[in-house]
Design a protein around this motif. Structure first.
Motif, PDB file in Angstrom:
ATOM      1  N   PHE A  89      -5.955 -15.774 -42.039  1.00  0.00           N
ATOM      2  CA  PHE A  89      -5.048 -15.929 -40.898  1.00  0.00           C
ATOM      3  C   PHE A  89      -4.935 -17.390 -40.484  1.00  0.00           C
ATOM      4  O   PHE A  89      -5.942 -18.095 -40.357  1.00  0.00           O
ATOM      5  CB  PHE A  89      -5.545 -15.103 -39.709  1.00  0.00           C
ATOM      6  N   HIS A  90      -3.694 -17.820 -40.249  1.00  0.00           N
ATOM      7  CA  HIS A  90      -3.435 -19.152 -39.711  1.00  0.00           C
ATOM      8  C   HIS A  90      -2.273 -19.041 -38.719  1.00  0.00           C
ATOM      9  O   HIS A  90      -1.301 -18.313 -38.958  1.00  0.00           O
ATOM     10  CB  HIS A  90      -3.043 -20.132 -40.820  1.00  0.00           C
ATOM     11  N   TYR A  91      -2.379 -19.751 -37.623  1.00  0.00           N
ATOM     12  CA  TYR A  91      -1.315 -19.912 -36.636  1.00  0.00           C
ATOM     13  C   TYR A  91      -1.024 -18.662 -35.800  1.00  0.00           C
ATOM     14  O   TYR A  91      -0.969 -18.723 -34.572  1.00  0.00           O
ATOM     15  CB  TYR A  91      -0.002 -20.399 -37.284  1.00  0.00           C
ATOM     16  N   ASN A  92      -0.818 -17.519 -36.451  1.00  0.00           N
ATOM     17  CA  ASN A  92      -0.388 -16.327 -35.706  1.00  0.00           C
ATOM     18  C   ASN A  92      -1.348 -15.152 -35.861  1.00  0.00           C
ATOM     19  O   ASN A  92      -0.979 -14.004 -35.608  1.00  0.00           O
ATOM     20  CB  ASN A  92       1.015 -15.902 -36.150  1.00  0.00           C
ATOM     21  N   GLY A  93      -2.570 -15.410 -36.282  1.00  0.00           N
ATOM     22  CA  GLY A  93      -3.521 -14.321 -36.479  1.00  0.00           C
ATOM     23  C   GLY A  93      -3.800 -13.537 -35.218  1.00  0.00           C
ATOM     24  O   GLY A  93      -4.012 -12.315 -35.272  1.00  0.00           O
ATOM     25  N   HIS A  94      -3.780 -14.211 -34.066  1.00  0.00           N
ATOM     26  CA  HIS A  94      -4.028 -13.520 -32.800  1.00  0.00           C
ATOM     27  C   HIS A  94      -2.948 -12.479 -32.513  1.00  0.00           C
ATOM     28  O   HIS A  94      -3.229 -11.431 -31.922  1.00  0.00           O
ATOM     29  CB  HIS A  94      -4.115 -14.527 -31.650  1.00  0.00           C
ATOM     30  N   ILE A  95      -1.724 -12.760 -32.945  1.00  0.00           N
ATOM     31  CA  ILE A  95      -0.624 -11.811 -32.752  1.00  0.00           C
ATOM     32  C   ILE A  95      -0.748 -10.648 -33.730  1.00  0.00           C
ATOM     33  O   ILE A  95      -0.662  -9.474 -33.356  1.00  0.00           O
ATOM     34  CB  ILE A  95       0.736 -12.524 -32.935  1.00  0.00           C
ATOM     35  N   LEU A  96      -0.978 -10.988 -35.001  1.00  0.00           N
ATOM     36  CA  LEU A  96      -0.988  -9.956 -36.040  1.00  0.00           C
ATOM     37  C   LEU A  96      -2.169  -9.001 -35.881  1.00  0.00           C
ATOM     38  O   LEU A  96      -2.006  -7.784 -36.035  1.00  0.00           O
ATOM     39  CB  LEU A  96      -1.021 -10.615 -37.420  1.00  0.00           C
ATOM     40  N   LEU A  97      -3.336  -9.512 -35.578  1.00  0.00           N
ATOM     41  CA  LEU A  97      -4.501  -8.634 -35.420  1.00  0.00           C
ATOM     42  C   LEU A  97      -4.394  -7.755 -34.177  1.00  0.00           C
ATOM     43  O   LEU A  97      -4.926  -6.651 -34.142  1.00  0.00           O
ATOM     44  CB  LEU A  97      -5.781  -9.469 -35.362  1.00  0.00           C
ATOM     45  N   LYS A  98      -3.686  -8.245 -33.170  1.00  0.00           N
ATOM     46  CA  LYS A  98      -3.530  -7.472 -31.934  1.00  0.00           C
ATOM     47  C   LYS A  98      -2.451  -6.401 -32.082  1.00  0.00           C
ATOM     48  O   LYS A  98      -2.610  -5.266 -31.614  1.00  0.00           O
ATOM     49  CB  LYS A  98      -3.186  -8.404 -30.778  1.00  0.00           C
ATOM     50  N   GLU A  99      -1.354  -6.748 -32.764  1.00  0.00           N
ATOM     51  CA  GLU A  99      -0.215  -5.830 -32.828  1.00  0.00           C
ATOM     52  C   GLU A  99      -0.289  -4.857 -34.009  1.00  0.00           C
ATOM     53  O   GLU A  99       0.257  -3.751 -33.925  1.00  0.00           O
ATOM     54  CB  GLU A  99       1.095  -6.624 -32.899  1.00  0.00           C
ATOM     55  N   TYR A 100      -0.948  -5.260 -35.095  1.00  0.00           N
ATOM     56  CA  TYR A 100      -0.975  -4.430 -36.299  1.00  0.00           C
ATOM     57  C   TYR A 100      -2.388  -3.892 -36.498  1.00  0.00           C
ATOM     58  O   TYR A 100      -3.175  -4.414 -37.297  1.00  0.00           O
ATOM     59  CB  TYR A 100      -0.466  -5.224 -37.507  1.00  0.00           C
ATOM     60  N   LYS A 101      -2.680  -2.837 -35.757  1.00  0.00           N
ATOM     61  CA  LYS A 101      -4.034  -2.294 -35.731  1.00  0.00           C
ATOM     62  C   LYS A 101      -4.452  -1.714 -37.079  1.00  0.00           C
ATOM     63  O   LYS A 101      -5.626  -1.798 -37.461  1.00  0.00           O
ATOM     64  CB  LYS A 101      -4.144  -1.241 -34.622  1.00  0.00           C
ATOM     65  N   ASP A 102      -3.509  -1.116 -37.801  1.00  0.00           N
ATOM     66  CA  ASP A 102      -3.854  -0.566 -39.117  1.00  0.00           C
ATOM     67  C   ASP A 102      -4.266  -1.679 -40.078  1.00  0.00           C
ATOM     68  O   ASP A 102      -5.149  -1.492 -40.915  1.00  0.00           O
ATOM     69  CB  ASP A 102      -2.675   0.217 -39.695  1.00  0.00           C
ATOM     70  N   CYS A 103      -3.627  -2.821 -39.954  1.00  0.00           N
ATOM     71  CA  CYS A 103      -4.005  -3.989 -40.757  1.00  0.00           C
ATOM     72  C   CYS A 103      -5.415  -4.434 -40.373  1.00  0.00           C
ATOM     73  O   CYS A 103      -6.257  -4.667 -41.254  1.00  0.00           O
ATOM     74  CB  CYS A 103      -3.003  -5.120 -40.518  1.00  0.00           C
ATOM     75  N   ALA A 104      -5.673  -4.547 -39.087  1.00  0.00           N
ATOM     76  CA  ALA A 104      -6.992  -4.989 -38.614  1.00  0.00           C
ATOM     77  C   ALA A 104      -8.092  -4.048 -39.096  1.00  0.00           C
ATOM     78  O   ALA A 104      -9.193  -4.486 -39.446  1.00  0.00           O
ATOM     79  CB  ALA A 104      -6.986  -5.088 -37.095  1.00  0.00           C
ATOM     80  N   ARG A 105      -7.796  -2.758 -39.138  1.00  0.00           N
ATOM     81  CA  ARG A 105      -8.785  -1.765 -39.574  1.00  0.00           C
ATOM     82  C   ARG A 105      -9.003  -1.832 -41.093  1.00  0.00           C
ATOM     83  O   ARG A 105     -10.116  -1.658 -41.588  1.00  0.00           O
ATOM     84  CB  ARG A 105      -8.340  -0.353 -39.205  1.00  0.00           C
ATOM     85  N   ALA A 106      -7.922  -2.037 -41.846  1.00  0.00           N
ATOM     86  CA  ALA A 106      -7.983  -1.947 -43.302  1.00  0.00           C
ATOM     87  C   ALA A 106      -8.735  -3.114 -43.928  1.00  0.00           C
ATOM     88  O   ALA A 106      -9.350  -2.960 -44.986  1.00  0.00           O
ATOM     89  CB  ALA A 106      -6.567  -1.866 -43.880  1.00  0.00           C
ATOM     90  N   LEU A 107      -8.686  -4.262 -43.299  1.00  0.00           N
ATOM     91  CA  LEU A 107      -9.351  -5.438 -43.851  1.00  0.00           C
ATOM     92  C   LEU A 107     -10.860  -5.329 -43.688  1.00  0.00           C
ATOM     93  O   LEU A 107     -11.363  -4.769 -42.723  1.00  0.00           O
ATOM     94  CB  LEU A 107      -8.846  -6.702 -43.151  1.00  0.00           C
ATOM     95  N   ALA A 108     -11.588  -5.905 -44.635  1.00  0.00           N
ATOM     96  CA  ALA A 108     -13.051  -5.879 -44.574  1.00  0.00           C
ATOM     97  C   ALA A 108     -13.606  -7.076 -43.817  1.00  0.00           C
ATOM     98  O   ALA A 108     -14.749  -7.047 -43.360  1.00  0.00           O
ATOM     99  CB  ALA A 108     -13.629  -5.860 -45.991  1.00  0.00           C
ATOM    100  N   LYS A 109     -12.816  -8.140 -43.716  1.00  0.00           N
ATOM    101  CA  LYS A 109     -13.266  -9.351 -43.036  1.00  0.00           C
ATOM    102  C   LYS A 109     -12.047 -10.165 -42.657  1.00  0.00           C
ATOM    103  O   LYS A 109     -11.003 -10.084 -43.305  1.00  0.00           O
ATOM    104  CB  LYS A 109     -14.190 -10.168 -43.949  1.00  0.00           C
ATOM    105  N   TYR A 110     -12.176 -10.976 -41.597  1.00  0.00           N
ATOM    106  CA  TYR A 110     -11.112 -11.886 -41.199  1.00  0.00           C
ATOM    107  C   TYR A 110     -11.571 -13.312 -41.468  1.00  0.00           C
ATOM    108  O   TYR A 110     -12.708 -13.678 -41.165  1.00  0.00           O
ATOM    109  CB  TYR A 110     -10.774 -11.760 -39.719  1.00  0.00           C
ATOM    110  N   ARG A 111     -10.667 -14.111 -42.033  1.00  0.00           N
ATOM    111  CA  ARG A 111     -10.935 -15.544 -42.159  1.00  0.00           C
ATOM    112  C   ARG A 111     -10.121 -16.262 -41.078  1.00  0.00           C
ATOM    113  O   ARG A 111      -8.890 -16.136 -41.024  1.00  0.00           O
ATOM    114  CB  ARG A 111     -10.552 -16.062 -43.551  1.00  0.00           C
TER     115      ARG A 111
END
Length: 427
Positions: A89-111
């Protein structure tokens, strides 16, 4: 083999892969597909996984990419690929992780790159949002500093402090310090927000070998977080391979590093899995891990004007790599096998004896008669047009004998008889 002075970090669980602590050093890679193209991304992840990548990072840079992440993970599951996927994640990770919960759940780790989460008052707020997502979904975070996108406010602060000193440091030293402090302060902030200490991995990537060594030595002395090693923008071809090896080998020998990536620039339409193979070979040639049987081959000289041994070495190495996916499950321990393919009588027999199984050609202008050594003893001599396929048959039989619990002497004796019959028919 293990480095006796290996730095002991905390262990972090990344989707079932343990990073740090006493665990093996982990190989990881990153896709270069458009994540929105879920099928192409899933296929490349599978290729990297099959090549040996134990963690795979993907770019999550748009809403469409975030929407594609659960589909990618589902496709991989259907194909029996269970490798943990890391979201970059760069620049907009705060938006994407907050709005796309299925994405946040599916990933094993966030960079998270602390230099790219926002400027001024937005920095801390955006960073907090991303850490809160990691806490909510119980995901580890790699805080990945990169001096190509270093937090400019931090750098300015340190430069001003340095200028006020009676004896200012060199600007490059201040830059190195800024990289280290960016990682450490961001990790401290993440813990203050509530992320557990054992859910944080740090990296501090630069593109110069001596800078990387100095920064990671400093970082390793000041924290016990697991450290991800790798030159950023290492380069293409031999430059990238040499630079990555030179930098990481020094640190690994000093016990620094829990997971590595060789960030190679692929040639146009090149094979992305090369970076996985290079990372594995760094670890294996240092004796830190074993991934696939290694083939020792001489470089050639005036005594080896024939290209036969070069062709043999390439064919045998390719055969071993192609067979490894099946061999792994059938023959535990086969990755530690040592094979020698030598070109002349000077060092050939000796190197062949040091290997588990080796073959040596006689050298320039001679008939291709090749003695084969098994576990240090002369086994047979191959000749004629079928040397390579015959040697591969011996190799297969040896592996089956040694790693499947069969009686080696009986199996190899039967093979010797078959080979003698083949040689008689060739002559």
């Amino acid at each position: 083999m293990s480095i006796t002075n290996r730095r002991l970090s905390v262990a972090v669980d990344v989707g079932g892969v343990r990073v740090g602590g006493n665990n093996a050093i982990v190989v990881q890679s990153m896709t270069n597909t458009d994540t929105v193209d879920a099928r192409s991304t899933a296929l490349q992840i599978e290729q990297l996984y099959r090549a040996g990548s134990e963690l795979v990072r993907i770019t999550v840079n748009t809403r469409q990419a975030a929407e594609a992440v659960p589909c990618i993970v589902e496709m991989l599951g259907e194909r029996g690929v269970s490798v943990p996927i890391i979201g970059d994640f760069h620049y907009n990770g705060h938006i994407l992780l907050k709005e796309y919960k299925d994405c946040a759940r599916a990933l094993a780790k966030y960079r998270i790159n602390p230099g790219n989460v926002g400027a001024g008052r937005h920095h801390d707020t955006n960073f907090k949002t991303m850490i809160e997502a990691a806490i909510e979904y119980d995901k580890p975070v790699r805080i990945g500093v990169n001096w190509g996108s270093l937090d400019q406010m931090l750098l300015t602060r340190l430069m001003d402090e340095n200028a006020a000193r009676p004896e200012p440091k060199d600007a490059r030293d201040v830059m190195r310090e800024a990289v280290v402090i960016s990682g450490l302060e961001s990790a401290q902030m993440a813990e203050e927000i509530g992320l557990a200490h054992n859910r944080i991995i740090l990296s501090a990537k630069v593109s110069e070998v001596q800078d990387l060594i100095a920064i990671y030595r400093d970082l390793a002395a000041r924290c016990d977080y697991p450290l991800h090693l790798g030159l950023t923008e290492a380069g293409m071809g031999s430059k990238g391979i040499v630079a990555s090896t030179a930098a990481m080998s020094v640190l690994l020998q000093e016990g620094i590093g829990d997971t590595i990536r060789a960030s190679l620039t692929p040639r146009p339409a090149g094979d992305r899995t090369e970076e996985v193979i290079v990372a594995q070979q760094i670890l294996q040639t240092m004796g830190l891990r074993s991934f696939t049987p290694l083939v020792t081959a001489c470089p050639g000289c005036g005594r080896t004007t024939s290209t036969l041994f070069q062709e043999m070495a390439e064919e045998i190495q390719n055969y071993i790599r192609d067979q490894m996916p099946a061999w792994k499950s059938l023959y535990p321990g086969v990755e530690e096998l040592k094979v020698a393919v030598m070109g002349c009588v000077v060092n050939g027999p000796g190197e062949s004896k040091h290997a588990n199984i080796g073959i040596s050609l006689p050298g320039t202008g001679e008939d291709p008669r090749a003695p084969v050594y098994v576990d240090g003893r002369m086994f047979t001599t191959l000749q004629g047009k079928s040397i390579v396929p015959q040697f591969i048959r011996i190799l297969d039989q040896y592996i089956e004998s040694k790693y499947a619990g069969k009686t080696a002497e009986t199996s190899l004796a039967k093979l010797t008889s078959a080979l003698n019959a083949d040689n008689a028919s060739d002559s």
